[in-house]
Motif scaffolding. Sequence first.
Motif, PDB file in Angstrom:
ATOM      1  N   ARG A   1       0.829  -1.207   0.000  1.00  0.00           N
ATOM      2  CA  ARG A   1       0.000   0.000   0.000  1.00  0.00           C
ATOM      3  C   ARG A   1       0.867   1.263   0.000  1.00  0.00           C
ATOM      4  O   ARG A   1       0.613   2.207  -0.742  1.00  0.00           O
ATOM      5  CB  ARG A   1      -0.889  -0.088   1.240  1.00  0.00           C
ATOM      6  CG  ARG A   1      -1.613   1.134   1.681  1.00  0.00           C
ATOM      7  CD  ARG A   1      -2.410   0.749   2.914  1.00  0.00           C
ATOM      8  NE  ARG A   1      -2.903   1.907   3.640  1.00  0.00           N
ATOM      9  CZ  ARG A   1      -4.032   1.915   4.313  1.00  0.00           C
ATOM     10  NH1 ARG A   1      -4.779   0.833   4.364  1.00  0.00           N
ATOM     11  NH2 ARG A   1      -4.420   2.993   4.963  1.00  0.00           N
ATOM     12  N   VAL A   2       1.906   1.269   0.832  1.00  0.00           N
ATOM     13  CA  VAL A   2       2.799   2.423   0.945  1.00  0.00           C
ATOM     14  C   VAL A   2       3.577   2.647  -0.352  1.00  0.00           C
ATOM     15  O   VAL A   2       3.821   3.787  -0.770  1.00  0.00           O
ATOM     16  CB  VAL A   2       3.765   2.233   2.142  1.00  0.00           C
ATOM     17  CG1 VAL A   2       4.985   3.128   2.032  1.00  0.00           C
ATOM     18  CG2 VAL A   2       3.030   2.492   3.449  1.00  0.00           C
ATOM     19  N   LEU A   3       3.973   1.562  -1.017  1.00  0.00           N
ATOM     20  CA  LEU A   3       4.743   1.670  -2.263  1.00  0.00           C
ATOM     21  C   LEU A   3       3.864   1.981  -3.470  1.00  0.00           C
ATOM     22  O   LEU A   3       4.376   2.245  -4.551  1.00  0.00           O
ATOM     23  CB  LEU A   3       5.514   0.372  -2.513  1.00  0.00           C
ATOM     24  CG  LEU A   3       6.618   0.027  -1.510  1.00  0.00           C
ATOM     25  CD1 LEU A   3       7.244  -1.318  -1.849  1.00  0.00           C
ATOM     26  CD2 LEU A   3       7.686   1.119  -1.471  1.00  0.00           C
ATOM     27  N   GLY A   4       2.558   1.922  -3.298  1.00  0.00           N
ATOM     28  CA  GLY A   4       1.642   2.244  -4.379  1.00  0.00           C
ATOM     29  C   GLY A   4       1.517   1.164  -5.432  1.00  0.00           C
ATOM     30  O   GLY A   4       1.086   1.437  -6.560  1.00  0.00           O
ATOM     31  N   LEU A   5       1.885  -0.076  -5.089  1.00  0.00           N
ATOM     32  CA  LEU A   5       1.775  -1.178  -6.050  1.00  0.00           C
ATOM     33  C   LEU A   5       0.344  -1.692  -6.137  1.00  0.00           C
ATOM     34  O   LEU A   5      -0.148  -2.033  -7.211  1.00  0.00           O
ATOM     35  CB  LEU A   5       2.725  -2.321  -5.649  1.00  0.00           C
ATOM     36  CG  LEU A   5       4.208  -1.952  -5.571  1.00  0.00           C
ATOM     37  CD1 LEU A   5       5.016  -3.133  -5.040  1.00  0.00           C
ATOM     38  CD2 LEU A   5       4.734  -1.509  -6.927  1.00  0.00           C
TER      39      LEU A   5
ATOM     40  N   SER B   1      10.572   5.928  -5.780  1.00  0.00           N
ATOM     41  CA  SER B   1      10.597   7.284  -5.221  1.00  0.00           C
ATOM     42  C   SER B   1      10.328   7.275  -3.723  1.00  0.00           C
ATOM     43  O   SER B   1      10.878   8.092  -2.978  1.00  0.00           O
ATOM     44  CB  SER B   1       9.573   8.177  -5.935  1.00  0.00           C
ATOM     45  OG  SER B   1       8.256   7.726  -5.716  1.00  0.00           O
ATOM     46  N   VAL B   2       9.488   6.348  -3.269  1.00  0.00           N
ATOM     47  CA  VAL B   2       9.237   6.220  -1.825  1.00  0.00           C
ATOM     48  C   VAL B   2      10.504   5.742  -1.119  1.00  0.00           C
ATOM     49  O   VAL B   2      10.862   6.235  -0.042  1.00  0.00           O
ATOM     50  CB  VAL B   2       8.069   5.246  -1.551  1.00  0.00           C
ATOM     51  CG1 VAL B   2       7.901   5.007  -0.048  1.00  0.00           C
ATOM     52  CG2 VAL B   2       6.769   5.771  -2.138  1.00  0.00           C
ATOM     53  N   LEU B   3      11.220   4.797  -1.729  1.00  0.00           N
ATOM     54  CA  LEU B   3      12.454   4.290  -1.138  1.00  0.00           C
ATOM     55  C   LEU B   3      13.527   5.389  -1.089  1.00  0.00           C
ATOM     56  O   LEU B   3      14.338   5.433  -0.165  1.00  0.00           O
ATOM     57  CB  LEU B   3      12.978   3.101  -1.946  1.00  0.00           C
ATOM     58  CG  LEU B   3      12.031   1.906  -2.123  1.00  0.00           C
ATOM     59  CD1 LEU B   3      12.734   0.791  -2.883  1.00  0.00           C
ATOM     60  CD2 LEU B   3      11.517   1.405  -0.783  1.00  0.00           C
TER      61      LEU B   3
ATOM     62  N   TRP C   1       6.058  -7.896 -13.715  1.00  0.00           N
ATOM     63  CA  TRP C   1       7.212  -8.631 -13.187  1.00  0.00           C
ATOM     64  C   TRP C   1       8.157  -7.690 -12.440  1.00  0.00           C
ATOM     65  O   TRP C   1       8.778  -8.083 -11.445  1.00  0.00           O
ATOM     66  CB  TRP C   1       7.942  -9.336 -14.324  1.00  0.00           C
ATOM     67  CG  TRP C   1       7.089 -10.308 -15.072  1.00  0.00           C
ATOM     68  CD1 TRP C   1       6.652 -10.202 -16.363  1.00  0.00           C
ATOM     69  CD2 TRP C   1       6.526 -11.533 -14.571  1.00  0.00           C
ATOM     70  NE1 TRP C   1       5.868 -11.288 -16.698  1.00  0.00           N
ATOM     71  CE2 TRP C   1       5.776 -12.122 -15.617  1.00  0.00           C
ATOM     72  CE3 TRP C   1       6.589 -12.195 -13.330  1.00  0.00           C
ATOM     73  CZ2 TRP C   1       5.096 -13.330 -15.472  1.00  0.00           C
ATOM     74  CZ3 TRP C   1       5.912 -13.401 -13.187  1.00  0.00           C
ATOM     75  CH2 TRP C   1       5.182 -13.955 -14.249  1.00  0.00           C
ATOM     76  N   SER C   2       8.260  -6.449 -12.901  1.00  0.00           N
ATOM     77  CA  SER C   2       9.102  -5.473 -12.217  1.00  0.00           C
ATOM     78  C   SER C   2       8.546  -5.159 -10.829  1.00  0.00           C
ATOM     79  O   SER C   2       9.303  -5.060  -9.855  1.00  0.00           O
ATOM     80  CB  SER C   2       9.192  -4.177 -13.046  1.00  0.00           C
ATOM     81  OG  SER C   2       9.820  -4.412 -14.284  1.00  0.00           O
ATOM     82  N   LYS C   3       7.243  -4.996 -10.748  1.00  0.00           N
ATOM     83  CA  LYS C   3       6.602  -4.721  -9.463  1.00  0.00           C
ATOM     84  C   LYS C   3       6.765  -5.901  -8.512  1.00  0.00           C
ATOM     85  O   LYS C   3       7.039  -5.729  -7.323  1.00  0.00           O
ATOM     86  CB  LYS C   3       5.119  -4.400  -9.681  1.00  0.00           C
ATOM     87  CG  LYS C   3       4.895  -3.148 -10.507  1.00  0.00           C
ATOM     88  CD  LYS C   3       3.424  -2.945 -10.865  1.00  0.00           C
ATOM     89  CE  LYS C   3       3.238  -1.740 -11.772  1.00  0.00           C
ATOM     90  NZ  LYS C   3       1.827  -1.531 -12.150  1.00  0.00           N
ATOM     91  N   LEU C   4       6.598  -7.107  -9.049  1.00  0.00           N
ATOM     92  CA  LEU C   4       6.746  -8.314  -8.229  1.00  0.00           C
ATOM     93  C   LEU C   4       8.174  -8.459  -7.723  1.00  0.00           C
ATOM     94  O   LEU C   4       8.401  -8.760  -6.538  1.00  0.00           O
ATOM     95  CB  LEU C   4       6.358  -9.542  -9.051  1.00  0.00           C
ATOM     96  CG  LEU C   4       6.526 -10.901  -8.357  1.00  0.00           C
ATOM     97  CD1 LEU C   4       5.568 -11.019  -7.186  1.00  0.00           C
ATOM     98  CD2 LEU C   4       6.308 -12.043  -9.335  1.00  0.00           C
TER      99      LEU C   4
END
Length: 305
Positions: free
Chosen positions: A69-73, A244-246, A150-153
């Motif tokens: 949720r925080v990463l927006g995925l 961007s969150v990281l 796959w990038s998100k995973l």
Amino acid sequence: MRFLADANILRIKEVIHGNYTSLLIFEGEISVSLDNQRDTQGNNVCGGQCGVISSPVDTTEVFAFHLDRVLGLNRTLPAVSRRFSFLNDGLPGPVLLWDASLYPEGLAAGRATVRMTWGEYQSSLKQKCWHKNISPKPDSDCSTVHHYEWSKLALFDFLLQIHNRLDKSCCGFRPRQEDVCVELGLDAECGNQKHIQLTNIIHRGHDPRHLVFTDNKGFFDRNEDNLDFRLLEGIKELPESAVSVLQSKRLREKLLQSLFLDETYWESQGGRQGIDKLIDVIERRAKVLLTYINAHGIKVITMNV
């Protein structure tokens, strides 16, 4: 989340699906369409809104939901921690929102799963399947899943060190004797990695382009010198919204704000002190990932698909 944490329970029913057994919570009021809770075989699995009760040992499901949720995925199912006086000696455990669309062929057939080998997966990454809505060639190794998924995973699984999807045989790190891959002898497959099957690659029946991250068994006790970089193999782009969150130095703040909403989980982890220790691990891995991005020339791009 409020429903999962506080809903009165009408009844609990054991439901067999595929090779798994789950317990379902049934809420008192029918607050969603009944049709949404039937599988395609017409089975009335759920009379209203329902939650699947998981084992108390699967607590990372809750943290995984908040990190997603925080990463927006937005690829996990909502999950909260909840106690049941009549289950698991009253220990708190994850409760996940029931989603009938994961079972388009009915419960007996199990969830909608992408079946592909590691070799096919690596080939599909090079072909950028479904990128710009271009249909893959019939003889390609592409699945129904969009390239960006796959990038998100990979990013999500690396931060939590979830290996049960992309590295079930534990080829990318040194497993412990008690790890499932060692107990089942799966690590012996690492000599022929190309033919190892990916597992737990799930999508909704009506939406084969997008993944749903389920069974999120993460590991917070894996040291930085033993991280599974195989999870990132073949990945050339990562989502800008998450990276961007990281980079923002606000990951801890955002996670604290989100996790604080789940009072039972917060307390079960030892309050603020225990939660901070978990976030410490994720922050260290985030730094490792950012270094990896720079060292390998990974592109950080918008992935609004």
